[in-house]
Motif scaffolding. Sequence first.
Motif, PDB file in Angstrom:
ATOM      1  N   ASP A 174       9.795   0.854  -1.585  1.00  0.00           N
ATOM      2  CA  ASP A 174       9.352   2.113  -1.005  1.00  0.00           C
ATOM      3  C   ASP A 174       8.681   2.984  -2.062  1.00  0.00           C
ATOM      4  N   GLU A 175       7.606   3.661  -1.653  1.00  0.00           N
ATOM      5  CA  GLU A 175       6.834   4.465  -2.601  1.00  0.00           C
ATOM      6  C   GLU A 175       7.648   5.598  -3.223  1.00  0.00           C
ATOM      7  N   TYR A 176       8.791   5.947  -2.648  1.00  0.00           N
ATOM      8  CA  TYR A 176       9.652   6.983  -3.222  1.00  0.00           C
ATOM      9  C   TYR A 176      10.046   6.643  -4.662  1.00  0.00           C
ATOM     10  N   VAL A 222      -0.351   1.587  -3.541  1.00  0.00           N
ATOM     11  CA  VAL A 222       0.578   1.784  -2.422  1.00  0.00           C
ATOM     12  C   VAL A 222      -0.121   1.372  -1.130  1.00  0.00           C
ATOM     13  N   LYS A 230       8.571  -5.800  -2.280  1.00  0.00           N
ATOM     14  CA  LYS A 230       7.910  -4.581  -1.807  1.00  0.00           C
ATOM     15  C   LYS A 230       8.938  -3.455  -1.852  1.00  0.00           C
ATOM     16  N   GLY A 286       2.957   2.571   2.563  1.00  0.00           N
ATOM     17  CA  GLY A 286       4.145   3.231   2.039  1.00  0.00           C
ATOM     18  C   GLY A 286       4.969   2.400   1.084  1.00  0.00           C
ATOM     19  N   GLN A 287       4.417   1.267   0.595  1.00  0.00           N
ATOM     20  CA  GLN A 287       5.158   0.403  -0.315  1.00  0.00           C
ATOM     21  C   GLN A 287       4.262  -0.044  -1.470  1.00  0.00           C
ATOM     22  N   PHE A 288       4.878  -0.330  -2.611  1.00  0.00           N
ATOM     23  CA  PHE A 288       4.162  -0.916  -3.738  1.00  0.00           C
ATOM     24  C   PHE A 288       4.909  -2.174  -4.179  1.00  0.00           C
ATOM     25  N   ILE A 335       8.267   4.917  -6.922  1.00  0.00           N
ATOM     26  CA  ILE A 335       7.172   4.515  -7.795  1.00  0.00           C
ATOM     27  C   ILE A 335       7.213   5.230  -9.136  1.00  0.00           C
TER      28      ILE A 335
END
Length: 415
Positions: free
Chosen positions: A273-275, A306, A271, A309-311, A277
């Motif tokens: 952080d979406e930062y 997402v 997993k 806040g995670q992908f 992506i």
Amino acid sequence: MDKQLQPKKRTTKKLVLVGLPVLVLLVITVLSMTRKKQVNLNNDTLAIREVKKGDFEDVVLFNSVVEPKTSVLINVVQGGSVSEIYVESGQMIKKGTPMLRVYNPNAELNYLTQETAIVEQINNLRNIRVNIKNQQLNLTEQLLSIDNSFKNAKRKYITDTTLYRKDVIARNDYDSSVQEYKYQSERNDAIRNSVTQERRDRNVQMSRINGSIANMQESLELLRRNKENFIVKAPIDGLLSSFSPILGENYNQGQSVGKIDMLDGYKLVAKVDEYYISKLQEQVRGRVNVLNTNYEVSISKIYPEVVNGQFEVELHFAKDSISDNIKRGMSLQTKVFLSNNSEAFLLPKGMFYQSTNGKWVFVLNSDNKAVKRSVKIGRENPFYYEILDGLKEGDRVITSSYDDFIDVEEININK
């Protein structure tokens, strides 16, 4: 009567007494407005870090979990309650191994009813096919009989024609032979045409009946195979996992009861952080460390959804990286390289970024006073920010949070 005049001295005195406080207040206001906002803080309450020059590693760090490279879910094809369990989780099993049996009396009754109906329809069609064959046999017999009558009439016509020409038989007998021959000839042609067309129709009917019987037999075979779905069998060879049914537990059709892990290697699932992506791409390489040994990995799949806040991303090991040290379920810190190293001014990461969004920082001078300075921050990794402008090597920066003095312009630092 004379008017009494007030002395001018008293009026001047009043003006001085009123104007002086106003003037003092005005001066204080101007001074307070032009004076920079300051605060005094102790050195031990602040995190102060120094800007240095070095190689910037454009990397992402995250924790990943080792999972089997290929897993197959085991689903219940026919819903029902568990009546028997044949295997346990953690076993190595072969394809086709019975795993559990479900009991569903309504489904079993439905199968039995359908099987009976299909068998009855097959028998009816077979009876119709027998009747058609019998009718065809009758037509053949009739055709033979008619053909025989035509041949007899033809032979008698030929004989009587010869005898009549020799004046052996009377004309009346000859005319009867001619009439019979014409009748049998026309009758033979008409019946042959009719029988030929009827044979075509019956052949088409027989073909359709045979096709229907074949389809029904396939349906019957499929129905009988479906009756075996009450027993859940292993779809592949592998290690059975997540398998924990309970006797009497009810499962719906299509519900998963476990999975089988193929022993063809491992992958990493993480997993992130979406930062990141927009920064991560497939085939980007990375590295994990297991027991002080580095193993090469690369991103094989990115799930763009997402959640919280995670992908999710999947990474595969390089072919030469497979080792007995890597076990299923291990949690490994993964380092993924976004680009090559480059020389830059580096500022250690801190909470100040959340306060200023990286647009300015407090920089210390020689008088232990920190003042605001605009900066430009580029890339970041888990440890450093890349400074593009506003700071130089050796500058000391407050990297702790600025939330408590966000509006302050100068900080006096007490040792």
